[in-house]
Each structure stands twice: as structure tokens, then as C-alpha cells.
Write an enzyme that holds these catalytic residues in place. Structure first.
Site, PDB file in Angstrom:
ATOM      1  N   PHE A   1       0.817  -1.220   0.000  1.00 49.82           N
ATOM      2  CA  PHE A   1       0.000   0.000   0.000  1.00 49.82           C
ATOM      3  C   PHE A   1       0.845   1.262   0.000  1.00 49.82           C
ATOM      4  CE2 PHE A   1       0.819  -0.156   4.530  1.00 49.82           C
ATOM      5  CZ  PHE A   1       0.696   1.147   4.988  1.00 49.82           C
ATOM      6  N   LYS A   2       2.084   1.158   0.429  1.00 47.05           N
ATOM      7  CA  LYS A   2       2.944   2.344   0.465  1.00 47.05           C
ATOM      8  C   LYS A   2       3.133   2.953  -0.933  1.00 47.05           C
ATOM      9  CE  LYS A   2       3.600   1.172   4.795  1.00 47.05           C
ATOM     10  NZ  LYS A   2       4.850   0.965   5.486  1.00 47.05           N
ATOM     11  N   ASP A   3       3.019   2.120  -1.977  1.00 52.46           N
ATOM     12  CA  ASP A   3       3.179   2.636  -3.337  1.00 52.46           C
ATOM     13  C   ASP A   3       2.149   3.702  -3.676  1.00 52.46           C
ATOM     14  OD1 ASP A   3       5.362   1.016  -4.221  1.00 52.46           O
ATOM     15  OD2 ASP A   3       4.009  -0.666  -4.536  1.00 52.46           O
TER      16      ASP A   3
END
Length: 463
Positions: A111-113
Site C-alpha cells: 500500500f505504500k506505493d
């Protein structure tokens, strides 16, 4: 739009400066002075928008005069054009009320992307024409490091130094960082350290005038406001597809550092009808204890199969304490100084009461995590340990209406844990199929301030 520090004495900044600064000079975190407001009609109008257009609509009030609408749209188009799913963050239905919001279709499968692909482009845009290099210093429990490195590798005028606790990230997580051989990427494995130790070193560097004054430091951890801003978008995107604003939607969020779920809180403050934000922790349960009993006391980190949640000091919780406590920077600064000295703190009555209006929490142990992974597999979905913790909390939460669990990482990033629970060994997507054949490069250092700052000073470009 202007931004203030949670501790009250740092300069008020605009969006560009907040993005390039990261941590406030008084040790606090930046938050908007006011929350933008979306009406029911505004939210209803998002129902037919693409992810990029939803992102533009949600983020435009935050960028002030530092980006035009067309500039923001171009950045979002470029950032989310690298995702492997046309919906960017698709919803998957598990049963009549449980859904997964898949946030792992970006280049590093986490999810950091969603935030860091945009943040890398913002850095590049705001540094254009500047002769002053940017030195990014970050700590990771696994996913932030690879996402940040992918976002800035090879970009002109930027060096990134990423700290991770040696032996406490999965083999896939480590290799996604250490096989990026761009000359501006520096990976540091800290011996005998936890993520909390690595994060404390990063904060100490920002707060040390002698060191910070030599470089133009910035952050990619969720202490950086721009990263949280980008994460607000997928709460709106999911909720309108499940009937918002006509019905409320609950979200279960596996969290350690509180950034992902604080983005949901921001969405609610902006007008999104959120039934409940369910904070799901593993046995490192400081957030569950804080929200359920007011006890924010750090213990010893216990390593688990969900390493991104093996945290005892949650940086972004300070943002909630500030907002829920009446936005009194001086009072919060004193409260946080007490916590930093003793590693123990009681929430005030106001903080507890206001947080309880929207937050619930749960603590999920290893057995419950494995059961959730197995249940999801029987519903046709393979999920990673972190997502399983969120799903376990979602399934026993007492909430009305649909419940969305944030699926924060591709299961192949934690293939050993998935196989133990389900008997299935998820494969890496084709674009990462050769990950274990790639050359690694990183340096191992003792987890001391002097060792790490000396290493960075030797390699970073001075201002």
C-alpha cells in the site's frame, strides 16, 4: 492551505515546504490548519470518477497554490499509471458484508506505493531548478523502504538512506530494497535493532541541529504529510462504490505506525460517512491499549509474522492526539516530552472521548491471524499476514453495514507465513519473478546515532 505543527512552535508552512520538510523543527508533525469539507453532493459526484480523477478531487484543497489542478492531474496520471490494475485500488467481495480493498497493485506490491509513487514525483517537481540536493532519511519495517526507493531511485538531486532492522523484515521485503543498485540509493541494516530503534534514529537526526543543518533533510515515512494526503483518496474511492454518501462504510485497518488509519480519520473529518475505523494490531498492541483504555505505554517489541506491525511507538498517533485533544500544541508538546522520557502516557479524557466517537480497536494473536488467512482462502482469496489481522478484527467487530478491510500487501511478500496458514505458497508476479537472482547491496551498521550519521555524512551531498 497552511500547515501547523502538532507541537505548536514550528513555522507555519505551505504544501510545497511541508512536503520537502517532513518532520517539523519542533519535533512535531504537520497537519492542515483546517480540514477541507466535502458535502454529500460532492461525495456523490465521485461515484463515476476514475481513481486519478478521485485523487485530484480529494487532494486539490490540500495543495494550495503550489500546484494547479492540471499539474496535480498530470502527477497522479504518471504515478498511478505504473499500477497493474486499471482500478488502481480495486474492491474484492468476500461475503455479503466483508470486502477487501486491494492496495498492493503498485510496483513494490504494498500500500505504500499509493502514496510514495506520488511523493517521489512531488519531490522531483518541487526541486526542479534548485541547486540544493535533497537527502531523504527513512526507517522501515519492510514496505516503506522498497516503495520509497522505487519512487526516487535514479532521480536527480536526491539521495535516499533507508534504515531497516536486520533480520526483522521478510526476505522479499529486504530484496526489494537491496537489489536496487542506483547510485543515489543507500540501504542500511541495523544490527540488534527494532523498527522503533530505527525510527528513533531518524527523528534524532532531524532534531539534531548540528547534523540536520548540514543537509536538506526530508522524510518519506508517514511523518511526511504529503504521504498521508495521498492515502485519504482510497477511502473516498472505496466508500462511494459501496453506497456513500447514502450509507456509512466501516474500515478495518491493520496498523503499526497509525498513518494508514489516520488517513481514514482525515477522510471522516472531511465529510466521508465512516461508520467506524477499526484499528487492528498484532500482539504489539500499544494502539489497542491506548484506544480501549487510554494506556499509551511502550513495551518490548515482539517479532511476529507481520513485521510491518512490530512497532511499540506509533509516530502518527500524535496527529490524532493533537486533533482529538483540542489542537493545543503546547499541551501536546508537554505530553509527548513526558512520553519520550518515560515511554508511558495516559490519554486525556478529551482525547479518549473524541477518539472513541469513530475508532474501535482489537488485538489479534498469531492463531487468530492464521484462521483469518484460512477463511479468506476458503472464500477464494489469498491474503498476507497483515491483511489477515485486519480481517480478523473486521469479522468480530460490532458495526453496521459493509466492512472494508485494507489489504496492505501482496501475499507473496510473506509467502512462508501464508503457506504455514493455508498450505498455499503464493508466487511473485512476473515482473518480480527474478527477484532472488538479483544482486544485493547494503551495509550493516550498529544501531547508534554516531555510526549512522557518520555513514550518511560521508555519502550525502551537503546543502
Amino acid at each position: 492551505m497552511r500547515y501547523q505543527s502538532t507541537r505548536g512552535t514550528a513555522p507555519i508552512l505551505g504544501f510545497r515546504d511541508v512536503t520537502l520538510t517532513g518532520l517539523a523543527s519542533d519535533g512535531g508533525l504537520y497537519v492542515p490548519e483546517t480540514w477541507p469539507q466535502f458535502s454529500r453532493d460532492d461525495i456523490a459526484a465521485m461515484a463515476d470518477l476514475s481513481y486519478v480523477e478521485t485523487a485530484v478531487r480529494v487532494m486539490l484543497p490540500f495543495v494550495g497554490e503550489d500546484l494547479t489542478e492540471d499539474e496535480l492531474r498530470a502527477l497522479c496520471t504518471q504515478a498511478y499509471g505504473r499500477f497493474s490494475h486499471a482500478a488502481v485500488t480495486p474492491l474484492v467481495q468476500l461475503d455479503h458484508r466483508h470486502f477487501l480493498l486491494e492496495l498492493f497493485h503498485g510496483p513494490t506490491l504494498a500500500f505504500k506505493d499509493v502514496a510514495l509513487q506520488l511523493l517521489g514525483l512531488l519531490f522531483e517537481k518541487f526541486l526542479a531548478g534548485s541547486a540544493e540536493p535533497l537527502t531523504i532519511v527513512g526507517a522501515t519495517s519492510g514496505d516503506t523502504g522498497s516503495a520509497a526507493i522505487d519512487a526516487v531511485a535514479g532521480r536527480h538531486g536526491v539521495d535516499i538512506f533507508m534504515l531497516h532492522p536486520k533480520g526483522r523484515v521478510s526476505d522479499v521485503q529486504r530484496r526489494q530494497m537491496t537489489t536496487v543498485l542506483a547510485p543515489n540509493v543507500h540501504n542500511i541494516a541495523l544490527e540488534g535493532a527494532s523498527f522503533d530503534d530505527a525510527q528513533a534514529l531518524v527523528k534524532a537526526m532531524f532534531n539534531d541541529a548540528g547534523f540536520a543543518g548540514r543537509f536538506r533533510l526530508s522524510a518519506v515515512n508517514s511523518i511526511n504529510w504529503a504521504r498521508l494526503m495521498a492515502q485519504i483518496v482510497y477511502y473516498f474511492y472505496a466508500a462511494v462504490r459501496l453506497g456513500a454518501p447514502e450509507r456509512k462504510v466501516a474500515f478495518a485497518v491493520p496498523t503499526g505506525n497509525f498513518g494508514d488509519v489516520f488517513a481514514g480519520y482525515a477522510a471522516a473529518r472531511m465529510g466521508l460517512p465512516v461508520e467506524r475505523l477499526i484499528v487492528a494490531t498484532n500482539v504489539n498492541d500499544i494502539l489497542h491499549r491506548a484506544l480501549s483504555s487510554g494506556d499509551y505505554s511502550a513495551g518490548t517489541v515482539t517479532p511476529t509474522a507481520a513485521p510491518s506491525m512490530d512497532i511499540q511507538v506509533s509516530s502518527n498517533f500524535e496527529r490524532l492526539l493533537f486533533d482529538a485533544g483540542g489542537r493545543d500544541g503546547g499541551a501536546l508538546a508537554a505530553q509527548m516530552r513526558g512520553f519520550e522520557a518515560s515511554r508511558a502516557m495516559r490519554l486525556t479524557n478529551a482525547q479518549q472521548t473524541n477518539a472513541a466517537e469513530i475508532f474501535a480497536s482489537d488485538r489479534i494473536d498469531a492463531g487468530e491471524m492464521a484462521q483469518a488467512m484460512l477463511w479468506a482462502s476458503q472464500s477464494g482469496e489469498t491474503i498476507d499476514p497483515h491483511t489477515a489481522i485486519g480481517l480478523a478484527a473486521a469479522r468480530r467487530a460490532e458495526v453496521q453495514g459493509p466492512v472494508v478491510t485494507l489489504a496492505t500487501a501482496h501475499p507473496a511478500k510473506f509467502r512462508d507465513a501464508v503457506e504455514r496458514a493455508t498450505g498455499l505458497r503464493p508466487a511473485l508476479p512476473a515482473r518480480l519473478a527474478d527477484l532472488f537472482d538479483r544482486e544485493e547491496r547494503y551495509d550493516t551498521l550498529p544501531g547508534s546515532f554516531d555510526a549512522v550519521t557518520a555513514y550518511i555524512a560521508e555519502r550525502a551531498q551537503p546543502r
